[in-house]
Structure formats: structure tokens, C-alpha cells
Design an enzyme around this catalytic site. Structure first.
Site, PDB file in Angstrom:
ATOM      1  N   GLY A  11       0.826  -1.218   0.000  1.00 26.46           N
ATOM      2  CA  GLY A  11       0.000   0.000   0.000  1.00 26.46           C
ATOM      3  C   GLY A  11       0.854   1.259   0.000  1.00 26.46           C
ATOM      4  O   GLY A  11       2.086   1.195  -0.062  1.00 26.46           O
ATOM      5  N   THR A  36      -6.301  -3.786  -1.905  1.00 27.15           N
ATOM      6  CA  THR A  36      -6.174  -2.367  -2.279  1.00 27.15           C
ATOM      7  C   THR A  36      -4.708  -2.007  -2.556  1.00 27.15           C
ATOM      8  O   THR A  36      -4.437  -0.950  -3.120  1.00 27.15           O
ATOM      9  CB  THR A  36      -6.716  -1.417  -1.181  1.00 27.15           C
ATOM     10  OG1 THR A  36      -6.050  -1.707   0.053  1.00 27.15           O
ATOM     11  CG2 THR A  36      -8.215  -1.587  -0.996  1.00 27.15           C
ATOM     12  N   SER A  76      -5.004  -2.169   5.837  1.00 27.44           N
ATOM     13  CA  SER A  76      -6.410  -1.743   5.963  1.00 27.44           C
ATOM     14  C   SER A  76      -6.790  -0.900   4.756  1.00 27.44           C
ATOM     15  O   SER A  76      -5.987  -0.091   4.294  1.00 27.44           O
ATOM     16  CB  SER A  76      -6.619  -0.891   7.216  1.00 27.44           C
ATOM     17  OG  SER A  76      -7.972  -0.445   7.268  1.00 27.44           O
ATOM     18  N   GLY A 103      -1.261 -11.431  18.647  1.00 29.82           N
ATOM     19  CA  GLY A 103      -0.894 -12.796  19.066  1.00 29.82           C
ATOM     20  C   GLY A 103       0.495 -13.163  18.562  1.00 29.82           C
ATOM     21  O   GLY A 103       1.308 -13.743  19.291  1.00 29.82           O
ATOM     22  N   ALA A 115      -1.347   1.072  13.079  1.00 25.53           N
ATOM     23  CA  ALA A 115      -1.737   2.308  12.395  1.00 25.53           C
ATOM     24  C   ALA A 115      -3.177   2.628  12.759  1.00 25.53           C
ATOM     25  O   ALA A 115      -4.103   1.957  12.325  1.00 25.53           O
ATOM     26  CB  ALA A 115      -1.606   2.119  10.889  1.00 25.53           C
ATOM     27  N   TYR A 146     -14.869   1.670   9.316  1.00 21.00           N
ATOM     28  CA  TYR A 146     -13.445   1.994   9.461  1.00 21.00           C
ATOM     29  C   TYR A 146     -13.180   2.555  10.854  1.00 21.00           C
ATOM     30  O   TYR A 146     -12.297   2.083  11.573  1.00 21.00           O
ATOM     31  CB  TYR A 146     -13.064   3.019   8.399  1.00 21.00           C
ATOM     32  CG  TYR A 146     -11.602   3.408   8.365  1.00 21.00           C
ATOM     33  CD1 TYR A 146     -10.612   2.463   8.102  1.00 21.00           C
ATOM     34  CD2 TYR A 146     -11.213   4.733   8.546  1.00 21.00           C
ATOM     35  CE1 TYR A 146      -9.270   2.835   8.034  1.00 21.00           C
ATOM     36  CE2 TYR A 146      -9.883   5.107   8.480  1.00 21.00           C
ATOM     37  CZ  TYR A 146      -8.915   4.160   8.224  1.00 21.00           C
ATOM     38  OH  TYR A 146      -7.590   4.525   8.158  1.00 21.00           O
ATOM     39  N   TYR A 160      -3.691  -5.790  25.248  1.00 19.24           N
ATOM     40  CA  TYR A 160      -2.502  -6.657  25.175  1.00 19.24           C
ATOM     41  C   TYR A 160      -1.326  -6.017  25.917  1.00 19.24           C
ATOM     42  O   TYR A 160      -0.513  -6.695  26.530  1.00 19.24           O
ATOM     43  CB  TYR A 160      -2.122  -6.932  23.706  1.00 19.24           C
ATOM     44  CG  TYR A 160      -2.719  -8.215  23.187  1.00 19.24           C
ATOM     45  CD1 TYR A 160      -4.081  -8.305  22.909  1.00 19.24           C
ATOM     46  CD2 TYR A 160      -1.942  -9.358  22.998  1.00 19.24           C
ATOM     47  CE1 TYR A 160      -4.647  -9.480  22.442  1.00 19.24           C
ATOM     48  CE2 TYR A 160      -2.497 -10.539  22.536  1.00 19.24           C
ATOM     49  CZ  TYR A 160      -3.843 -10.594  22.264  1.00 19.24           C
ATOM     50  OH  TYR A 160      -4.392 -11.770  21.817  1.00 19.24           O
ATOM     51  N   ARG A 187      -9.848   9.529  -2.750  1.00 18.30           N
ATOM     52  CA  ARG A 187      -9.417  10.587  -1.829  1.00 18.30           C
ATOM     53  C   ARG A 187      -9.196  11.878  -2.600  1.00 18.30           C
ATOM     54  O   ARG A 187      -8.978  11.873  -3.800  1.00 18.30           O
ATOM     55  CB  ARG A 187      -8.124  10.185  -1.128  1.00 18.30           C
ATOM     56  CG  ARG A 187      -8.359   9.044  -0.229  1.00 18.30           C
ATOM     57  CD  ARG A 187      -7.150   8.710   0.568  1.00 18.30           C
ATOM     58  NE  ARG A 187      -7.631   8.126   1.800  1.00 18.30           N
ATOM     59  CZ  ARG A 187      -7.761   8.781   2.933  1.00 18.30           C
ATOM     60  NH1 ARG A 187      -7.383  10.031   3.028  1.00 18.30           N
ATOM     61  NH2 ARG A 187      -8.246   8.193   3.989  1.00 18.30           N
TER      62      ARG A 187
HETATM   63  N1  UDP Z   1     -13.365  15.701  -1.399  1.00 10.56           N
HETATM   64  C1  UDP Z   1     -13.744  16.571  -2.413  1.00 10.56           C
HETATM   65  N2  UDP Z   1     -13.681  16.134  -3.716  1.00 10.56           N
HETATM   66  C2  UDP Z   1     -13.240  14.896  -4.067  1.00 10.56           C
HETATM   67  C3  UDP Z   1     -12.836  14.020  -3.034  1.00 10.56           C
HETATM   68  C4  UDP Z   1     -12.909  14.450  -1.711  1.00 10.56           C
HETATM   69  O1  UDP Z   1     -14.151  17.721  -2.154  1.00 10.56           O
HETATM   70  O2  UDP Z   1     -13.224  14.591  -5.280  1.00 10.56           O
HETATM   71  C5  UDP Z   1     -13.418  16.167  -0.009  1.00 10.56           C
HETATM   72  C6  UDP Z   1     -14.115  15.207   0.954  1.00 10.56           C
HETATM   73  O3  UDP Z   1     -15.515  15.419   0.962  1.00 10.56           O
HETATM   74  C7  UDP Z   1     -13.450  15.558   2.272  1.00 10.56           C
HETATM   75  C8  UDP Z   1     -12.034  15.989   1.866  1.00 10.56           C
HETATM   76  O4  UDP Z   1     -12.095  16.270   0.473  1.00 10.56           O
HETATM   77  O5  UDP Z   1     -14.102  16.646   2.881  1.00 10.56           O
HETATM   78  C9  UDP Z   1     -10.991  14.929   2.131  1.00 10.56           C
HETATM   79  O6  UDP Z   1     -11.467  13.736   1.603  1.00 10.56           O
HETATM   80  P1  UDP Z   1     -10.607  12.390   1.576  1.00 10.56           P
HETATM   81  O7  UDP Z   1     -11.470  11.336   0.992  1.00 10.56           O
HETATM   82  O8  UDP Z   1      -9.306  12.654   0.923  1.00 10.56           O
HETATM   83  O9  UDP Z   1     -10.284  12.031   3.081  1.00 10.56           O
HETATM   84  P2  UDP Z   1     -11.048  12.125   4.478  1.00 10.56           P
HETATM   85  O10 UDP Z   1     -10.234  13.120   5.215  1.00 10.56           O
HETATM   86  O11 UDP Z   1     -12.470  12.616   4.285  1.00 10.56           O
HETATM   87  O12 UDP Z   1     -10.992  10.758   5.037  1.00 10.56           O
END
Ligand code: UDP
Length: 328
Positions: A11, A36, A76, A103, A115, A146, A160, A187
Site C-alpha cells: 500500500g 487495495t 487496511s 498474538g 496504524a 473503518y 494486550y 481521496r
Molecule cells: N473531497 C472533495 N472532492 C473529491 C474528493 C474528496 O471535495 O473529489 C473532499 C471530501 O468530501 C473531504 C475531503 O475532500 O471533505 C478529504 O477527503 P478524503 O477522501 O481525501 O479524506 P477524508 O479526510 O475525508 O478521510
């Protein structure tokens, strides 16, 4: 030679951790089930005689032969699009996977770092977030799989530690970015980068007033490295405290990429935190750590990485499902 197991090795963060520990002279076992993760992130390590890869799902019994000094549990799914697609696996890797690795750590007498995430704070009512804040999480929302898995992970890790005397470390990771982020993980940074490179408009969710604080990957890895080698067993925030609204961030990306895209607005996903900023007082005091890479420099390096991707890769994007939208 110190031997370390890194789960989630293929990842984004896992692969950078493999690089770092190889560089520090460790023997690295990388483990990933590749749901992923992507082998491309670690294929440069396969030729080394200090690296071994195990294609394995950590929710099943985990075995590593011989001595083990450290375990880093980074397996994850970690993006909202992934939790929506694979919610059960997300819960299982945080809960069952962590149990298996604790374990294994106990069996081997290894120190384990898990993490965790700023998501344990949910949509926070305290700002910036200190480690003492308990959080505001919707257990049954789309992010609940999550957030709750990670909260359980922290609890079982502390159990633990207290019950078995295991050496444990917990890092609460705030938004981190850099080369090897998956383009289609939904993201915000890969989404904006992909859009800029394809010549599409940038999709800001909600009115873009929500904030995030973005940490460059090299800084994040340095923080994790220091935490592992420290003697501190309570959770610690690692992230960059420079906060920005998503709208301002989209404007920065347009400037950086020199494109003339517009910003278009889409509905805010359900339970999307309104604000997020780490309080890093503890990391500064205990680990002597603070981020060094500013957003301008970090984003430029990240853009350079995304520019190396093929046209074919750039087309393989996925869009978020807006069926669970927020009314906020
Ligand atoms: N976001 C956005 N446009 C996108 C993808 C994400 O405006 O195309 C916004 C999302 O709604 C959030 C922020 O960017 O408020 C960060 O999103 P991300 O999924 O990167 O991570 P998060 O911090 O929400 O887990």
C-alpha cells in the site's frame, strides 16, 4: 540484523515503510493480500536479499518463520470509497487482523506498532484534536466500519499492553499524501490530480468549507519511525497542523497544475468531517518530531509522480457513490 514484519506492505504507507526500514538495515517481511495494495509499489524491493513478500490475508492465522523484533500493522482499506465497497473486510482487518498480529507479537516477543487514524475522532467537536479527545463517531454510518474497527484496534492493543505486558505503539495518522497514493481511491488529492491531468473540472464536495491538514509522506514515515523506537505506548497524533479548506485546496491545485479547469460542486458524502487538524504537541515533546515539508513542495513532488502514470491508468478512475448524502 533486526527483523520486521510490515502488513499492508504494497500500500501507500506500507511501501514507504518497507523502503525506510530496508534503508535502515532491517530484514523486512512485507505482507499484503493485494485487495487495495499494488505490487508496483514494492517491485523494486524483490531483487534484494533483505526483503521477502508474503501474499497473505492477515485476518487468517499469520505465520512468519524465525525471529521477529518488530511488527508494523498497516493493512487496511483507508479511503471512504473503499469502506463503501468492502465494508466487511475493513472491519475484519482492523479487528481480527489486529488480534492475529498481537498474538504473533506476543509469541515472538516483538514490539508492535499499529496504524490508527484521525477517524477515531469522527466529526470532531474539539479543535484541533488532542489525543485526549474521545471523538464523535457515528457507529452505523458509512465510515463507521473503518472508524469503529480502528477504535477497537486501539482498545485491543492497549489490552494486550496492559494484560500481557506487550510492547505496543499506536500512531493516529492524519491525512497523508505523496507518491504511490492510489489514483482511483477516491481521496481528494488523487481525485484532483487525476481530474487536472485528464482536463476535467475539479469536484469539490459540499461547499468546500470543510478543512483538512495534509502531511507529506516523508514526514509521516519519520514520525512513525521515531514512535516505533520510542518508549511511549499511548496513542500519538502524527500529521501536519497546517489546515486548509477543500475549496482553497482545489484552487491551489489549479494553480500548481497550470490548468484552466473550473471547480464544480457535488453533494457532501455522509458523515464527512467538517474540520480536522492535529494537535502535535505530544509528537514534538516526546518524539522531537514535526513536519518539515510544506504543502507547495510536497504537492509538487506528488504531481510529478502522478504525471508519470500512463494515460490508461489515468482513465481507470472510480467515482464516489452519492446515494448516502449528507443534508448539512
Ligand atoms: N473531497 C472533495 N472532492 C473529491 C474528493 C474528496 O471535495 O473529489 C473532499 C471530501 O468530501 C473531504 C475531503 O475532500 O471533505 C478529504 O477527503 P478524503 O477522501 O481525501 O479524506 P477524508 O479526510 O475525508 O478521510
Amino acid at each position: 540484523m533486526k527483523r520486521i514484519l510490515i502488513t499492508g506492505a504494497a500500500g501507500f504507507l506500507g511501501s514507504h515503510l518497507c523502503d525506510r526500514f530496508i534503508k535502515e538495515g532491517y530484514y523486512v517481511f512485507g505482507m499484503d493480500n493485494l485487495i487495495t495494495g499494488d505490487l508496483k509499489n514494492i517491485e523494486h524491493l524483490f531483487k534484494l536479499d533483505t526483503f521477502e513478500f508474503y501474499h497473505h490475508d492477515v485476518t487468517k492465522f499469520v505465520h512468519v518463520p524465525g525471529q521477529l523484533h518488530y511488527i508494523l500493522h498497516f493493512a487496511s482499506p483507508a479511503s471512504p470509497i473503499d469502506y463503501l465497497k468492502i465494508p466487511i473486510q475493513t472491519l475484519k482487518v482492523g479487528a481480527l487482523g489486529t488480534h492475529n498480529l498481537l498474538g504473533l507479537a506476543k509469541e515472538k516477543g516483538a514490539r508492535i506498532l499499529i496504524a490508527s487514524t484521525s477517524e477515531v475522532y469522527g466529526d470532531p467537536l474539539v479543535h484541533p484534536q488532542t489525543e485526549e479527545y474521545y471523538g464523535n463517531v457515528n457507529t452505523i454510518g458509512p465510515r463507521g466500519v473503518y472508524d469503529e474497527a480502528k477504535r477497537f484496534q486501539e482498545s485491543i492493543t492497549m489490552a494486550y499492553h496492559r494484560f500481557h505486558g506487550l510492547e505496543t505503539r499506536i500512531v493516529r495518522i492524519f491525512n497523508t499524501y505523496g507518491p504511490r497514493m492510489r489514483l482511483n481511491d477516491g481521496r481528494v488529492i488523487p481525485a484532483f490530480m487525476g481530474q487536472a491531468l485528464r482536463g476535467e473540472d475539479l469536484t469539490v464536495f459540499g461547499d468546500g468549507a470543510q478543512t483538512r491538514s495534509f502531511c507529506y509522506v516523508d514526514d509521516q514515515i519519520e514520525g512513525i519511525y521515531r514512535l516505533l523506537l520510542s518508549d511511549y505506548s499511548l496513542p500519538i497524533n502524527i500529521g501536519n497542523p497546517h489546515e486548509i479548506t477543500i475549496k482553497e485546496f482545489a484552487e491551489e491545485i489549479i494553480k500548481l497544475t497550470g490548468t484552466d479547469q473550473k471547480i464544480i460542486y457535488k453533494p457532501l458524502p455522509k458523515d464527512d468531517p467538517l474540520q480536522r487538524q492535529p494537535d502535535i504537541t505530544k509528537a514534538k515533546e516526546i518524539l522531537g518530531w514535526e513536519p518539515k515539508v510544506g504543502r507547495e513542495e510536497g504537492m509538487k513532488k506528488t504531481y510529478d509522480y502522478f504525471r508519470t502514470l500512463s494515460k490508461e491508468d489515468l482513465e481507470k478512475t472510480e467515482h464516489r457513490d452519492f446515494t448516502t448524502r449528507n443534508k448539512r
